[in-house]
Design an enzyme around this catalytic site. Sequence first.
Site, PDB file in Angstrom:
ATOM      1  N   GLU A 193      -9.369  -8.464  32.100  1.00 15.44           N
ATOM      2  CA  GLU A 193      -8.344  -8.310  33.127  1.00 15.44           C
ATOM      3  C   GLU A 193      -8.845  -8.766  34.499  1.00 15.44           C
ATOM      4  O   GLU A 193      -8.854  -8.013  35.463  1.00 15.44           O
ATOM      5  CB  GLU A 193      -7.888  -6.847  33.208  1.00 15.44           C
ATOM      6  CG  GLU A 193      -7.249  -6.332  31.938  1.00 15.44           C
ATOM      7  CD  GLU A 193      -5.848  -6.897  31.739  1.00 15.44           C
ATOM      8  OE1 GLU A 193      -5.163  -7.168  32.743  1.00 15.44           O
ATOM      9  OE2 GLU A 193      -5.467  -7.080  30.573  1.00 15.44           O
ATOM     10  N   ASP A 194      -9.271  -9.995  34.566  1.00 21.47           N
ATOM     11  CA  ASP A 194      -9.695 -10.580  35.834  1.00 21.47           C
ATOM     12  C   ASP A 194     -10.876  -9.867  36.473  1.00 21.47           C
ATOM     13  O   ASP A 194     -10.943  -9.742  37.690  1.00 21.47           O
ATOM     14  CB  ASP A 194      -8.542 -10.637  36.826  1.00 21.47           C
ATOM     15  CG  ASP A 194      -7.649 -11.818  36.558  1.00 21.47           C
ATOM     16  OD1 ASP A 194      -8.170 -12.803  36.003  1.00 21.47           O
ATOM     17  OD2 ASP A 194      -6.465 -11.764  36.889  1.00 21.47           O
ATOM     18  N   SER A 195     -11.764  -9.347  35.652  1.00 23.25           N
ATOM     19  CA  SER A 195     -13.012  -8.899  36.257  1.00 23.25           C
ATOM     20  C   SER A 195     -14.092  -9.906  35.856  1.00 23.25           C
ATOM     21  O   SER A 195     -13.853 -10.770  35.016  1.00 23.25           O
ATOM     22  CB  SER A 195     -13.380  -7.489  35.820  1.00 23.25           C
ATOM     23  OG  SER A 195     -13.467  -7.401  34.424  1.00 23.25           O
ATOM     24  N   GLY A 244     -11.048 -12.446  41.000  1.00 26.17           N
ATOM     25  CA  GLY A 244     -11.459 -11.359  40.135  1.00 26.17           C
ATOM     26  C   GLY A 244     -12.445 -10.462  40.843  1.00 26.17           C
ATOM     27  O   GLY A 244     -13.025 -10.846  41.864  1.00 26.17           O
ATOM     28  N   ARG A 272      -2.438 -19.473  33.062  1.00 21.84           N
ATOM     29  CA  ARG A 272      -2.390 -19.895  34.465  1.00 21.84           C
ATOM     30  C   ARG A 272      -2.475 -21.404  34.621  1.00 21.84           C
ATOM     31  O   ARG A 272      -2.171 -21.924  35.680  1.00 21.84           O
ATOM     32  CB  ARG A 272      -3.529 -19.235  35.226  1.00 21.84           C
ATOM     33  CG  ARG A 272      -3.386 -17.741  35.102  1.00 21.84           C
ATOM     34  CD  ARG A 272      -4.319 -16.995  35.966  1.00 21.84           C
ATOM     35  NE  ARG A 272      -4.106 -15.581  35.708  1.00 21.84           N
ATOM     36  CZ  ARG A 272      -5.027 -14.664  35.766  1.00 21.84           C
ATOM     37  NH1 ARG A 272      -6.244 -15.010  36.108  1.00 21.84           N
ATOM     38  NH2 ARG A 272      -4.750 -13.411  35.528  1.00 21.84           N
TER      39      ARG A 272
END
Lengths: 1185, 319
Positions: free
Chosen positions: A791-793, A943, A975
């Site tokens: 999740e975008d980390s 992120g 994306r």
Amino acid sequence: MDDFMDDDEIRQPDTWEIIRKYFDENGLVQQQRASYNEFILQNVQEVIEDYKGQIEVIATPQYKPGTKQDYKQKIQVDFGRVRIAQPNITEVEGRKERLLPYMARLRKLTYSCQLFVDITLRKYKVASDGSEQLDNIDEHERVPLGKVPVMLRSEVCRLFGKYNKDIMDLKECPQDQGGYFVINGSEKVLLAQERRANNLVFVFKKTLGKFAYVAEVGSQVEKGNKPPSTLYMKLWNRENNARFGASVVLTLPYVRKEIPIVIVFRALGIESDREILEHIVYNLKDVQMMEALRPSLDEAAQGKDLSTREAALDYIGRRALGMTTSRENRIQHAHDILIRELLPHIGITEESLTKKQYFLGYVCNRLLACSLGRRQPDDRDHYGNKRVDMAGPLLAGLFKGCFKRLVKEFRKSLQDSLDNGKEVNMNTAFKQDFITKGIKYCMATGNWGVGKAAVAGQATRTGVSQVLSRLTFAAALSHLRRANTPIGKEGKIAQPRQLHNTQWGVVCPAETPEGQACGLVKNLSLMTYVSVGGASQVIIELLQAGGMEELEELASPAICASSRFSKVFVNGVWVGMTDDPDNLANTLREQRREMTIGGMIHEVGVARDIGERELFISTDYGRLMRPLLIVDKETGFLNLKRSNIIHMTQNEQTTWSEILRKGFIEYIDVMEEETCYIAMLVKDVGSNDLYQYTHCEIHPAMILGVCASIIPFPDHNQSPRNTYQSAMGKQAMGIYATNYQVRIDTLAHVLYYPQKPLVKTHSMDYLKFRELPAGQNLIVAIAVYSGYNQEDSLIMSQSSIDRGMFRSMFYRSYTDEQKTEGVLCLEQFEKPQREELGSASSRVNYDKLDVDGLVFPAQNVEDRDIIIGKTTLVTNSDDSDQAQIAVKRDSSTRLRHNEHGVVDQVLLTTNSDTGQRFVQIKVRAVRVPQIGDKFASRHGQKGTVGITYRQDDMPFTSEGVSPDLIVNPHAIPSRMTIGHLIETLLGKVGCLTGDEGDATPFNEVNVKDVSDMLHSRGYQRHGNERLYNGHTGRPLTALVFFGPTYYQRLKHMVDDKIHSRARGPTQMLNRQPMEGRARDGGLRFGEMERDCMIAHGSANVLREKLFTQSDGYMTHICQDCGLIAIANLDSNLYRCPNQATCRNSSIGMIEIPYAAKLLFQELMAMQIAPRLMTSLPGNWRLYDT
Amino acid sequence: MASTRTPLIEVNFLDDYNINFVLSNTDVSIANALRKAIISEVPTIAIDLVEIEENSSVLADEFIAHRLGLIPLVSTRAMHADGPVPFRDVEGNITSFLWHHEASDDKDCEIKFELEVRNTEDNPMEVRLILIRLLEVLRHGGGVKPVEYDPEYPVVIAKLKRNQAIKLTAIAKKGVGKMHSKWSPASGVYFTYEPVVTINYERMEGLSAQQRKTWVEACPPGILRFNEMTGQVEVEDEINNGIAFSGECEKVAKELFGYDFYDLIVIKPKSGSDGYPDRFNFFVETNGALDPVTLVRAAIWELVRKVQNIEESLRTGEM
């Protein structure tokens, strides 16, 4: 494929030389500086000259017993030349010194220059018979007019014309290009304001209301200070006008009712119907349009006889505002309105009436043509119909307003001194504060406008002046090139927000904020030029010489019907007809290219609408223009040849203006662009036999703005991603100015080791992105590894962090001033002594202060430390019986909560006019990347760090390379940031070859070529690599996309956000917990959370959250009357204050929220008695409901 | 299974900073444990505390301190007294350098450096660049000094303009790479599996010489070569390890000749009898704090000590 080309034709890469020349000469904030220069050097003088001979004061007759005067005094004021001084400062001691921008920034001064004006007072003696006699002439030279803020690097700035070295000696950053102001120490930008163009005819179709079509003309005079007056010509909706059907009416200024068009024509002096029709329809055989005009003729023929000019004028005069006197007066008044107020841009003299007749006819013709479907309604969002006001026009408007008020006051005091027979004192009569303070106020607050509206804070524009964003150099540049559209942000109309085709090349398609202001706030493209405007008179003379027939000399408007003739418009005014528009347009263009006439001839727009037979010439300010390569009409090839480029490269002296003068390039405005046929690429020119190109793009990459030009391969990304990056690039850290060490910004981030990107775009050269970068090249693996990058980390290498990756310095400045107001309030910087203070908080620490009340540089400071010690001397005078005691109160500055650092700099100096002591303290702290900090690539891929692994736990390749960062592959497919992948691929090749990769958009890079290059060097062609798990040493099952990518560290960091609270400060009024992290506030247990607790039935949790942990309060009530009772718990005394009725009543103790107690007391103040009953009193009963 | 094996090390290459050896007869887990130990378990000495007296350079105090910390110091003194290569002083006594928390005297766990530079160049306009190097090792140095990688290009700590100066005292302490990577003696440590390339000559029969050549050309360099004389595909003597396990040759074969040729070539790591890889080619580069042999031996010793600690705890029954 270029083989067929002549050898001397240029190729696409050659155009970069042109672009370089452009930026060498103009820089990136040319439009700001040019417009300011126009203001300070031209407009100021013009505004003042407008008042020439306008100020005349005659003494009012006074009754003075004993004296007898046979004449009256009269003063006439004339303004002469305005002189501009260089920015100076007068210290309190009276010493005058030169003021430099850095001084203004550090000492919180305003960087402004003094204006002076020569004033001549002519005194006359007016005899009783009205004859005048010149008494004497008073010449006042160099009367102070006011101080006007100076734009940095403008022609009046002290930095103007200086070279880098001198600029560095003046403590400025050589990369900084000015374009902003320094007001009270803070840097202010004037945002360009977008508006609809004046003096153009717009026809709109109405879907609602009484009218079917409306034509609008916003008429504004070129010079002078009149606000624009809009003229509406409306076509009735047939169904809504029972009497006449679809007739045409006109809304005139200062006239209450709409006037039928025919009557207006009669009032303008055309009495015969035939002539009127000729003015509107031109061709009387045009039956369709004649029919369309029939209802209007019918309307004028109805009722009273209105066939004469007098009758028509009287008709208008009757409907004018505030005129009910005689017929003569009415006619005169109507006549005046038509001359002075109707379409004032055409002229305000009797002679201009002919032009107005023609123009009105034209407007009506457009209206009818639109209603007949011959012309499309006009497009409001067409960028040719828009103008942009830069700093110059904005300041000019403000200056006009301020000067008007100054003159008003000046006139008053002249009158005063005349009436009282005193000498005129220039110093007191001519108050320069109106200008100094008026302009400064607007620039400091951003509330634009003068007068009552500005004071009331309404109906003025807000946010015009903004504090220059200095987080990154690119952010500052972008801020200086921003344009705002003042439209109600809440309005959900989509069209003005959408990207319009005509914005190509002048407005960046990617850079706009998200949300409320999306599409309304725009950013100029790299090569956009904003016209500063020039007088139209020169052009008109040129046209006359070129064979244009003036309207006044036309035999009849009927020739407009002839296909041989074209109408000629200059700035929207119809000035004449020509039978050779092609030639006329070409001559003008040639003059423009050769720049044979001086002034702003290069920014004249020539747009010829062949279909409508109209030639539009514009010279006004605020048109967006852009340079284009000129294609030679005869040869069909570019004027610019390869040999010219070679000459340019070798000759550093060849400037952009020279290229312009040689006719290789010209500026084209949006209107004219519509009439051009522009080749996209250099190679397209000459290769097309079907069409004849007129121009060629210099390079399509120039359509982008500052922030979007930093993105590599933006042409390979999904477009919103470029928009996201354009917003994020402004939050990145880097080096925002090379002089950051001598600046004291309230907030600043500086990266330890900024790097220029491995993959660059060509535009970066001009943005100085490689000189002042904002990011680092990281080795990035796009992989799933341990799951801490979901999740975008991101997974980051702790070892790299240890070695200095993305380390940054954080600066925060605190400032305080020693205010002294008379004798009552005295402030003093000192180390406060606890004994002297009445009540001092015990929690703060004064130990780190020196005797002068300031911390030492290099001192470690933390949460509780006071960094500026200051006391206020308060004389308490409330108790008259006691002797007045002076008490010191602590008003020190404490370091921010949750922050710590080292004192970097302490600056003690004196402030502006009052000379008060004033201090600025800069605190520095190191920010090491940690879990929760935010990072982003240049493709809108942001992120936060999810975990950091040491190098030995990071995966490694068979060459021993381990990544600095691991991004989750799920960030890619939805994306569609292909540019990200190509950047990495090209970066990898760059690493192997030792080159910078070129990622300029619309260049022909071939992914295949890049991967072939990688392949030939023994790597997997698509950048994949086999990685080995760092924890186990085993290979990862999948190949991993691996390579260098440029990443940015964003300013959002956990340490600035982390917040928790168990107990803490409460609000004074209602004793509820404070709000916000800065005040150590609580986290709101809101309605939705409350609903959950109710649904659960956990009443006790609810009570604890909302009562015990919030504003629980205990008080006593009288159980008889239910009002708050007196309770002394120490002496065990309880009684009701209302002893008359509640003597010996029983007192009960209750627990209520403090807010409830507050409410009761407020109710009591309103004469409402809220009674709290713990049980039902005997004499009360409940009713069954 | 692994217990029955005797791990073996053959050194292929050795110089001042690099060692390349093959670890064989063991499992990946052991190889990886060794790799990790080299990076983060071997103690070295690095500057840890900096006291700045004067700093008028353009760099902030913390900035300089951070840079000083990253300078590799010759750290043989940090070796454990019982280790494989304990440090001996001039007299030949083993003098161990202690951990900061274990020492009772500063001199056993701290080394002080001093630095004092001022640019006094006369030319007032020209910005003078001065290289600052740690000049003096005060006391109890015992050979602890900055690593001189290339005397021509010494490490630049800061640059000074005229009249700028730096004066500071720095204290170096013992640490391991786990704590901060400035204590990591390794600058590049990795191992690779030894590839075994098997060409399926049976399948190869189905290809013409031209096809074979096309295949070899399409494959990444460093694995295969085409013998013009014999018309055969041969395995390169020096195999590019990086590309060998990327599956490129297999993929290319499939793409060129169809799915049937999926097994035209098989590249697998060399494995032992149990079918698991058992040969690991190690590459160790040090930053000069320790010589490569000492580093590897110390790492092995650290691993052994860990095992011993467990054993000891088991025996005494305490953790």
